[in-house]
Write an enzyme that holds these catalytic residues in place. Structure first.
Site, PDB file in Angstrom:
ATOM      1  N   LYS A  47      64.518  -8.206  15.459  1.00 34.42           N
ATOM      2  CA  LYS A  47      63.403  -7.789  14.644  1.00 34.42           C
ATOM      3  C   LYS A  47      63.552  -6.346  14.157  1.00 34.42           C
ATOM      4  O   LYS A  47      62.968  -5.949  13.139  1.00 34.42           O
ATOM      5  CB  LYS A  47      62.099  -7.858  15.490  1.00 34.42           C
ATOM      6  CG  LYS A  47      61.748  -9.224  15.982  1.00 34.42           C
ATOM      7  CD  LYS A  47      60.518  -9.146  16.904  1.00 34.42           C
ATOM      8  CE  LYS A  47      60.287 -10.432  17.619  1.00 34.42           C
ATOM      9  NZ  LYS A  47      59.282 -10.281  18.694  1.00 34.42           N
ATOM     10  N   GLY A  48      64.274  -5.543  14.947  1.00 37.67           N
ATOM     11  CA  GLY A  48      64.249  -4.085  14.763  1.00 37.67           C
ATOM     12  C   GLY A  48      64.510  -3.577  13.355  1.00 37.67           C
ATOM     13  O   GLY A  48      63.955  -2.567  12.946  1.00 37.67           O
ATOM     14  N   GLU A 103      71.334  -2.979  10.580  1.00 35.63           N
ATOM     15  CA  GLU A 103      70.773  -2.849  11.930  1.00 35.63           C
ATOM     16  C   GLU A 103      69.900  -1.611  12.023  1.00 35.63           C
ATOM     17  O   GLU A 103      70.099  -0.643  11.276  1.00 35.63           O
ATOM     18  CB  GLU A 103      71.906  -2.696  12.956  1.00 35.63           C
ATOM     19  CG  GLU A 103      72.297  -3.960  13.671  1.00 35.63           C
ATOM     20  CD  GLU A 103      71.243  -4.469  14.662  1.00 35.63           C
ATOM     21  OE1 GLU A 103      70.061  -4.106  14.540  1.00 35.63           O
ATOM     22  OE2 GLU A 103      71.621  -5.239  15.553  1.00 35.63           O
ATOM     23  N   ASP A 104      68.974  -1.621  12.963  1.00 33.07           N
ATOM     24  CA  ASP A 104      68.214  -0.407  13.229  1.00 33.07           C
ATOM     25  C   ASP A 104      69.028   0.545  14.102  1.00 33.07           C
ATOM     26  O   ASP A 104      69.023   1.747  13.889  1.00 33.07           O
ATOM     27  CB  ASP A 104      66.849  -0.722  13.878  1.00 33.07           C
ATOM     28  CG  ASP A 104      66.966  -1.615  15.097  1.00 33.07           C
ATOM     29  OD1 ASP A 104      68.001  -2.289  15.268  1.00 33.07           O
ATOM     30  OD2 ASP A 104      66.012  -1.646  15.905  1.00 33.07           O
ATOM     31  N   ASP A 107      73.977   0.669  19.821  1.00 26.51           N
ATOM     32  CA  ASP A 107      73.881   1.347  21.113  1.00 26.51           C
ATOM     33  C   ASP A 107      75.205   1.112  21.853  1.00 26.51           C
ATOM     34  O   ASP A 107      76.193   1.801  21.607  1.00 26.51           O
ATOM     35  CB  ASP A 107      72.653   0.751  21.813  1.00 26.51           C
ATOM     36  CG  ASP A 107      72.227   1.466  23.063  1.00 26.51           C
ATOM     37  OD1 ASP A 107      73.059   2.085  23.723  1.00 26.51           O
ATOM     38  OD2 ASP A 107      71.038   1.392  23.416  1.00 26.51           O
ATOM     39  N   LYS A 135      73.794   5.498  18.346  1.00 27.13           N
ATOM     40  CA  LYS A 135      73.713   6.183  19.646  1.00 27.13           C
ATOM     41  C   LYS A 135      75.114   6.133  20.275  1.00 27.13           C
ATOM     42  O   LYS A 135      75.371   5.395  21.213  1.00 27.13           O
ATOM     43  CB  LYS A 135      72.686   5.472  20.535  1.00 27.13           C
ATOM     44  CG  LYS A 135      72.033   6.363  21.550  1.00 27.13           C
ATOM     45  CD  LYS A 135      71.262   5.556  22.555  1.00 27.13           C
ATOM     46  CE  LYS A 135      69.787   5.538  22.305  1.00 27.13           C
ATOM     47  NZ  LYS A 135      69.062   4.815  23.377  1.00 27.13           N
ATOM     48  N   PHE A 156      65.544   7.314  24.811  1.00 29.77           N
ATOM     49  CA  PHE A 156      64.913   6.033  24.484  1.00 29.77           C
ATOM     50  C   PHE A 156      64.020   6.229  23.268  1.00 29.77           C
ATOM     51  O   PHE A 156      63.002   6.893  23.345  1.00 29.77           O
ATOM     52  CB  PHE A 156      64.121   5.475  25.670  1.00 29.77           C
ATOM     53  CG  PHE A 156      63.859   4.006  25.488  1.00 29.77           C
ATOM     54  CD1 PHE A 156      62.766   3.560  24.752  1.00 29.77           C
ATOM     55  CD2 PHE A 156      64.731   3.066  26.009  1.00 29.77           C
ATOM     56  CE1 PHE A 156      62.555   2.211  24.535  1.00 29.77           C
ATOM     57  CE2 PHE A 156      64.530   1.708  25.806  1.00 29.77           C
ATOM     58  CZ  PHE A 156      63.437   1.280  25.063  1.00 29.77           C
ATOM     59  N   VAL A 157      64.470   5.666  22.145  1.00 34.55           N
ATOM     60  CA  VAL A 157      63.736   5.892  20.898  1.00 34.55           C
ATOM     61  C   VAL A 157      62.932   4.660  20.498  1.00 34.55           C
ATOM     62  O   VAL A 157      63.347   3.529  20.742  1.00 34.55           O
ATOM     63  CB  VAL A 157      64.677   6.306  19.743  1.00 34.55           C
ATOM     64  CG1 VAL A 157      65.160   7.726  19.927  1.00 34.55           C
ATOM     65  CG2 VAL A 157      65.848   5.345  19.592  1.00 34.55           C
ATOM     66  N   ASP A 163      61.327  -1.003  19.271  1.00 29.24           N
ATOM     67  CA  ASP A 163      60.237  -1.235  20.220  1.00 29.24           C
ATOM     68  C   ASP A 163      60.573  -0.802  21.642  1.00 29.24           C
ATOM     69  O   ASP A 163      61.726  -0.578  21.986  1.00 29.24           O
ATOM     70  CB  ASP A 163      59.902  -2.733  20.288  1.00 29.24           C
ATOM     71  CG  ASP A 163      60.947  -3.525  21.074  1.00 29.24           C
ATOM     72  OD1 ASP A 163      62.155  -3.355  20.802  1.00 29.24           O
ATOM     73  OD2 ASP A 163      60.572  -4.287  21.983  1.00 29.24           O
ATOM     74  N   ARG A 169      56.683  -0.604  17.355  1.00 31.63           N
ATOM     75  CA  ARG A 169      57.475  -0.872  16.147  1.00 31.63           C
ATOM     76  C   ARG A 169      56.791  -0.307  14.906  1.00 31.63           C
ATOM     77  O   ARG A 169      57.420  -0.004  13.898  1.00 31.63           O
ATOM     78  CB  ARG A 169      57.671  -2.384  15.944  1.00 31.63           C
ATOM     79  CG  ARG A 169      58.512  -3.065  17.001  1.00 31.63           C
ATOM     80  CD  ARG A 169      58.910  -4.462  16.529  1.00 31.63           C
ATOM     81  NE  ARG A 169      59.363  -5.328  17.609  1.00 31.63           N
ATOM     82  CZ  ARG A 169      60.611  -5.402  18.048  1.00 31.63           C
ATOM     83  NH1 ARG A 169      61.542  -4.629  17.523  1.00 31.63           N
ATOM     84  NH2 ARG A 169      60.935  -6.234  19.013  1.00 31.63           N
TER      85      ARG A 169
HETATM   86  C1  PRP Z   1      68.492  -3.852  19.517  1.00 27.83           C
HETATM   87  C2  PRP Z   1      69.047  -3.459  18.162  1.00 27.83           C
HETATM   88  C3  PRP Z   1      70.414  -4.088  18.161  1.00 27.83           C
HETATM   89  C4  PRP Z   1      70.823  -4.021  19.607  1.00 27.83           C
HETATM   90  C5  PRP Z   1      71.752  -2.853  19.793  1.00 27.83           C
HETATM   91  O1  PRP Z   1      67.930  -5.120  19.400  1.00 27.83           O
HETATM   92  O2  PRP Z   1      68.253  -3.929  17.106  1.00 27.83           O
HETATM   93  O3  PRP Z   1      70.373  -5.428  17.707  1.00 27.83           O
HETATM   94  O4  PRP Z   1      69.624  -3.845  20.384  1.00 27.83           O
HETATM   95  O5  PRP Z   1      72.162  -2.736  21.119  1.00 27.83           O
HETATM   96  P1  PRP Z   1      73.680  -2.816  21.586  1.00 27.83           P
HETATM   97  O6  PRP Z   1      74.502  -1.977  20.644  1.00 27.83           O
HETATM   98  O7  PRP Z   1      73.633  -2.229  22.980  1.00 27.83           O
HETATM   99  O8  PRP Z   1      74.109  -4.260  21.602  1.00 27.83           O
HETATM  100  P2  PRP Z   1      67.025  -5.809  20.523  1.00 27.83           P
HETATM  101  O9  PRP Z   1      67.877  -6.775  21.308  1.00 27.83           O
HETATM  102  O10 PRP Z   1      66.271  -4.762  21.264  1.00 27.83           O
HETATM  103  O11 PRP Z   1      66.039  -6.736  19.682  1.00 27.83           O
HETATM  104  P3  PRP Z   1      64.932  -6.353  18.588  1.00 27.83           P
HETATM  105  O12 PRP Z   1      65.681  -5.805  17.388  1.00 27.83           O
HETATM  106  O13 PRP Z   1      64.286  -7.657  18.300  1.00 27.83           O
HETATM  107  O14 PRP Z   1      63.987  -5.344  19.175  1.00 27.83           O
END
Ligand code: PRP
Length: 185
Positions: A47-48, A103-104, A107, A135, A156-157, A163, A169
């Site tokens: 969703k991000g 992507e948002d 990480d 990040k 933690f952002v 979220d 969000r």
């Molecule tokens: C977050 C973000 C990426 C992923 C990055 O999604 O949107 O998809 O984590 O993390 P990584 O590089 O460690 O794999 P999340 O799973 O939190 O789902 P969301 O977007 O629905 O909040």
């Protein structure tokens, strides 16, 4: 969990609304220039990425298409499980298309590595990545990022689509969550 007031839960504003909009305008211009003469397919990762993508494509000045995927690598907490599940697949075929994954945040890189493998197997003409936040410090696997909005520290952002336990969000900026919010859980 109940959402606390913004001042009780957000330690500081890391990236303001104005800075987000300024940078997203630049990214939109850069992508429009790079893909001139093509019709890129933007793939937003739910969703991000939904807020970033909606602002980004309004700064794209060439014809483009849009689709969404939803994958999940995190549970309700703050650590990656390393497991990536497809919750929603694309409606549009990527074969022969110039695909830009949006992507948002990247990480550990585990989600993006998995997405790149998955989509490149479907034979797009090209595949690139646009992430609002990088990040870098947390990277566990190498991934090439073509367009990056901001490199951020290991905090933690939340906000602007990101979220914590589905909250925050809706914040119009990127903020740093107070550790007390997730440490007491
Ligand atoms: C977050 C973000 C990426 C992923 C990055 O999604 O949107 O998809 O984590 O993390 P990584 O590089 O460690 O794999 P999340 O799973 O939190 O789902 P969301 O977007 O629905 O909040």
């Amino acid at each position: 969990m109940e959402e606390l007031g913004i001042s009780e839960s957000v330690e500081k504003v890391l990236i303001s609304q104005d800075d987000l909009q300024r940078r997203i305008r630049e990214l939109g211009q850069e992508i429009s220039y790079d893909y001139a003469g093509k019709t890129p397919l933007f793939v937003g990762i739910l969703k991000g990425a939904f807020i970033f993508l909606s602002d980004l494509i309004r700064n794209i000045s060439i014809p483009c298409h849009l689709d969404f995927m939803q994958v999940s690598s995190y549970g309700g907490g703050t650590d990656s499980s390393g497991i990536v599940k497809i919750l929603k697949d694309l409606d549009i075929s990527v074969e022969g298309r110039n695909v830009i994954i949006v992507e948002d945040i990247v990480d550990t890189g585990i989600t993006m590595k998995h997405l790149l493998e998955l989509l490149s197997a479907r034979k797009p003409a090209s595949l690139s990545v646009c992430t609002l936040l990088d990040k870098k410090e947390r990277r566990e696997v190498d991934v090439d990022l073509d367009y990056v909005g901001f490199e951020i520290p290991n905090a933690f952002v939340v906000g602007y689509g990101l979220d914590y336990a589905e909250y925050y969000r809706n914040l119009p900026f990127i903020g740093v969550l107070r550790p007390s919010v997730y440490e007491t859980r």
